[in-house]
Design an enzyme around this catalytic site. Structure first.
Site, PDB file in Angstrom:
ATOM      1  N   ASN A   1       0.860  -1.198   0.000  1.00 62.04           N
ATOM      2  CA  ASN A   1       0.000   0.000   0.000  1.00 62.04           C
ATOM      3  C   ASN A   1       0.895   1.247   0.000  1.00 62.04           C
ATOM      4  OD1 ASN A   1      -1.458   2.274   1.022  1.00 62.04           O
ATOM      5  ND2 ASN A   1      -3.068   0.919   1.755  1.00 62.04           N
TER       6      ASN A   1
ATOM      7  N   ASP B   1      -0.171   4.512  -0.008  1.00 62.88           N
ATOM      8  CA  ASP B   1      -0.900   5.726   0.401  1.00 62.88           C
ATOM      9  C   ASP B   1      -0.004   6.774   1.056  1.00 62.88           C
ATOM     10  OD1 ASP B   1      -3.194   4.399  -0.324  1.00 62.88           O
ATOM     11  OD2 ASP B   1      -3.906   4.076   1.728  1.00 62.88           O
TER      12      ASP B   1
ATOM     13  N   HIS C   1      -4.612  11.583   1.027  1.00 62.03           N
ATOM     14  CA  HIS C   1      -3.317  11.107   0.495  1.00 62.03           C
ATOM     15  C   HIS C   1      -3.433  10.831  -1.010  1.00 62.03           C
ATOM     16  CE1 HIS C   1      -5.173   7.341   1.823  1.00 62.03           C
ATOM     17  NE2 HIS C   1      -4.852   7.525   3.084  1.00 62.03           N
TER      18      HIS C   1
ATOM     19  N   THR D   1      -7.247   6.853  10.967  1.00 62.84           N
ATOM     20  CA  THR D   1      -7.071   5.761  10.006  1.00 62.84           C
ATOM     21  C   THR D   1      -8.311   4.884  10.075  1.00 62.84           C
ATOM     22  OG1 THR D   1      -5.572   3.999   9.285  1.00 62.84           O
ATOM     23  CG2 THR D   1      -5.818   4.280  11.663  1.00 62.84           C
TER      24      THR D   1
ATOM     25  N   GLU E   1     -11.192  -9.023   3.330  1.00 56.91           N
ATOM     26  CA  GLU E   1      -9.899  -8.664   3.943  1.00 56.91           C
ATOM     27  C   GLU E   1     -10.159  -8.426   5.422  1.00 56.91           C
ATOM     28  OE1 GLU E   1      -7.150  -6.167   1.882  1.00 56.91           O
ATOM     29  OE2 GLU E   1      -6.459  -5.229   3.741  1.00 56.91           O
TER      30      GLU E   1
ATOM     31  N   HIS F   1      -3.689  -4.189   7.803  1.00 59.44           N
ATOM     32  CA  HIS F   1      -3.790  -2.947   8.567  1.00 59.44           C
ATOM     33  C   HIS F   1      -2.840  -2.989   9.756  1.00 59.44           C
ATOM     34  CE1 HIS F   1      -5.658   0.988   9.001  1.00 59.44           C
ATOM     35  NE2 HIS F   1      -5.257   0.862  10.258  1.00 59.44           N
ATOM     36  N   GLY F   2      -1.883  -2.079   9.711  1.00 56.10           N
ATOM     37  CA  GLY F   2      -0.984  -1.890  10.846  1.00 56.10           C
ATOM     38  C   GLY F   2       0.115  -2.928  10.975  1.00 56.10           C
TER      39      GLY F   2
ATOM     40  N   GLY G   1       1.206  -1.287   4.297  1.00 57.77           N
ATOM     41  CA  GLY G   1       1.626   0.003   3.771  1.00 57.77           C
ATOM     42  C   GLY G   1       2.401   0.856   4.733  1.00 57.77           C
ATOM     43  N   HIS G   2       1.720   1.388   5.745  1.00 59.51           N
ATOM     44  CA  HIS G   2       2.280   2.444   6.580  1.00 59.51           C
ATOM     45  C   HIS G   2       3.657   2.065   7.124  1.00 59.51           C
ATOM     46  CE1 HIS G   2       2.761   4.831  10.322  1.00 59.51           C
ATOM     47  NE2 HIS G   2       2.343   5.801   9.522  1.00 59.51           N
TER      48      HIS G   2
HETATM   49  C1  LIG Z   1      -8.207   0.181   4.560  1.00 54.55           C
HETATM   50  C2  LIG Z   1      -6.845   0.199   5.083  1.00 54.55           C
HETATM   51  O1  LIG Z   1      -6.545  -0.483   6.025  1.00 54.55           O
HETATM   52  C3  LIG Z   1      -5.794   1.053   4.486  1.00 54.55           C
HETATM   53  O2  LIG Z   1      -6.153   1.636   3.313  1.00 54.55           O
HETATM   54  C4  LIG Z   1      -5.441   2.101   5.407  1.00 54.55           C
HETATM   55  O3  LIG Z   1      -6.657   2.631   5.820  1.00 54.55           O
HETATM   56  C5  LIG Z   1      -4.527   3.146   4.791  1.00 54.55           C
HETATM   57  O4  LIG Z   1      -5.116   4.347   4.730  1.00 54.55           O
HETATM   58  P1  LIG Z   1      -5.347   5.270   6.043  1.00 54.55           P
HETATM   59  O5  LIG Z   1      -4.073   5.283   6.822  1.00 54.55           O
HETATM   60  O6  LIG Z   1      -5.740   6.567   5.462  1.00 54.55           O
HETATM   61  O7  LIG Z   1      -6.448   4.661   6.829  1.00 54.55           O
HETATM   62  N1  LIG Z   2      -5.884  -2.770   3.788  1.00 54.06           N
HETATM   63  C1  LIG Z   2      -4.733  -2.595   4.582  1.00 54.06           C
HETATM   64  C2  LIG Z   2      -3.709  -1.854   3.839  1.00 54.06           C
HETATM   65  O1  LIG Z   2      -3.815  -1.641   2.659  1.00 54.06           O
HETATM   66  C3  LIG Z   2      -2.477  -1.390   4.519  1.00 54.06           C
HETATM   67  O2  LIG Z   2      -2.723  -0.870   5.784  1.00 54.06           O
HETATM   68  P1  LIG Z   2      -1.486  -0.214   6.568  1.00 54.06           P
HETATM   69  O3  LIG Z   2      -0.352  -1.223   6.564  1.00 54.06           O
HETATM   70  O4  LIG Z   2      -1.104   1.024   5.824  1.00 54.06           O
HETATM   71  O5  LIG Z   2      -2.021   0.031   7.942  1.00 54.06           O
END
Ligand SMILES: CC(=O)[C@@H](O)[C@H](O)COP(=O)(O)O
Ligand SMILES: NCC(=O)COP(=O)(O)O
Length: 244
Positions: free
Chosen positions: A7, A9, A50, A100, A151, A194-195, A216-217
């Site tokens: 991800n 974003d 984003h 989030t 998911e 997520h996370g 992603g994050h």
């Molecule tokens: C749906 C999800 O888990 C991710 O897309 C995550 O939400 C990243 O985007 P945000 O950090 O803006 O929530």
């Molecule tokens: N759907 C979860 C995702 O795309 C990534 O989430 P995160 O690792 O950015 O919290």
């Protein structure tokens, strides 16, 4: 094989902090592809905090791996998905004021509307995924309305781990494993995300029914120190190690 969707974003979060064209999420996505990502995930939020519409257009044109478009179940987002025809569309709940994505979709309470909503997306060839918690009622409702994928939201599991609340983390992990079993038994493809971090990915990757993790994050954060390619390669290594 357990796929890794990256991800991107939060490359856009950094870009948008200054309103510059850099760092470019498409460049990150192409680097992720080169580092072995099996897919790219991007969440086009209603508030465009984003990823932007233009990012989605460029990702849809340029990627060789599948694009998973995360979005709220609104008419505006449906039109965008039908225009760009991503490989997958993952419907997520959105609140403008949240930091989030806080929880999963309430598919059970909104089943009729969501069934109508996903019909044109399915007809256009998108694999429709629903971002949900591991509650059996939500999983059964997702199967009933014809989603291809669920998911499972791993945010609570990761938060409990960070907070050192290990009993709650382990209970959440058991719920995710049970949810994955139920979803697979109903014919759904099962993803999670997520996370997730290097520290939390192993027990999730070890759940045998999971076909894909979206991360992603943490990867974008880690790339500040190691570069994106090495961060993705290390995540991949940990996922593979968990699968034995
Ligand atoms: C749906 C999800 O888990 C991710 O897309 C995550 O939400 C990243 O985007 P945000 O950090 O803006 O929530
Ligand atoms: N759907 C979860 C995702 O795309 C990534 O989430 P995160 O690792 O950015 O919290």
């Amino acid at each position: 094989m357990l796929r890794l969707g990256v991800n991107i974003d939060h490359v856009a979060t950094v870009r948008n902090a200054r309103g510059t064209p850099w760092p470019d999420p498409l460049r990150a996505a192409l680097l992720a592809e080169a580092a072995g990502a099996d897919g790219i995930t991007a969440h086009l939020r209603e508030d465009r905090r984003h990823i932007s519409d233009d990012d989605i257009a460029r990702l849809a044109d340029a990627l060789s791996v599948p694009l998973n478009l995360e979005m709220a179940a609104t008419p505006e987002m449906q039109a965008i998905a039908l225009r760009h025809r991503p490989h997958a569309v993952c419907l997520v709940p959105e609140k403008r004021e949240e930091r989030t994505t806080e929880g999963g979709l309430d598919v059970a309470a909104d089943a009729a509307r969501l069934a109508d909503y996903i019909a044109p997306l399915r007809a256009a060839g998108a694999r429709v995924s629903l971002f949900i918690g591991h509650d059996p009622r939500q999983i059964e409702a997702a199967a009933r309305i014809g989603a291809a994928v669920v998911e499972l939201h791993t945010g609570a599991y990761c938060d409990y781990d960070t907070e050192g609340r290990h009993d709650l983390r382990d209970a959440e992990l058991a719920g995710l494993a049970e949810g994955a079993r139920l979803a697979a038994s109903l014919g759904l493809e099962v993803h999670a995300g997520h996370g997730l971090t290097f520290d939390t990915v192993g027990p999730i990757a070890a759940i045998p029914e999971l076909a894909e993790l979206n991360i992603g994050h943490f990867l974008i954060a880690e790339s500040i120190f190691t570069g994106l390619g090495p961060a993705i390669e290390e995540m991949r290594r940990r996922m593979d190690a968990a699968r034995g």
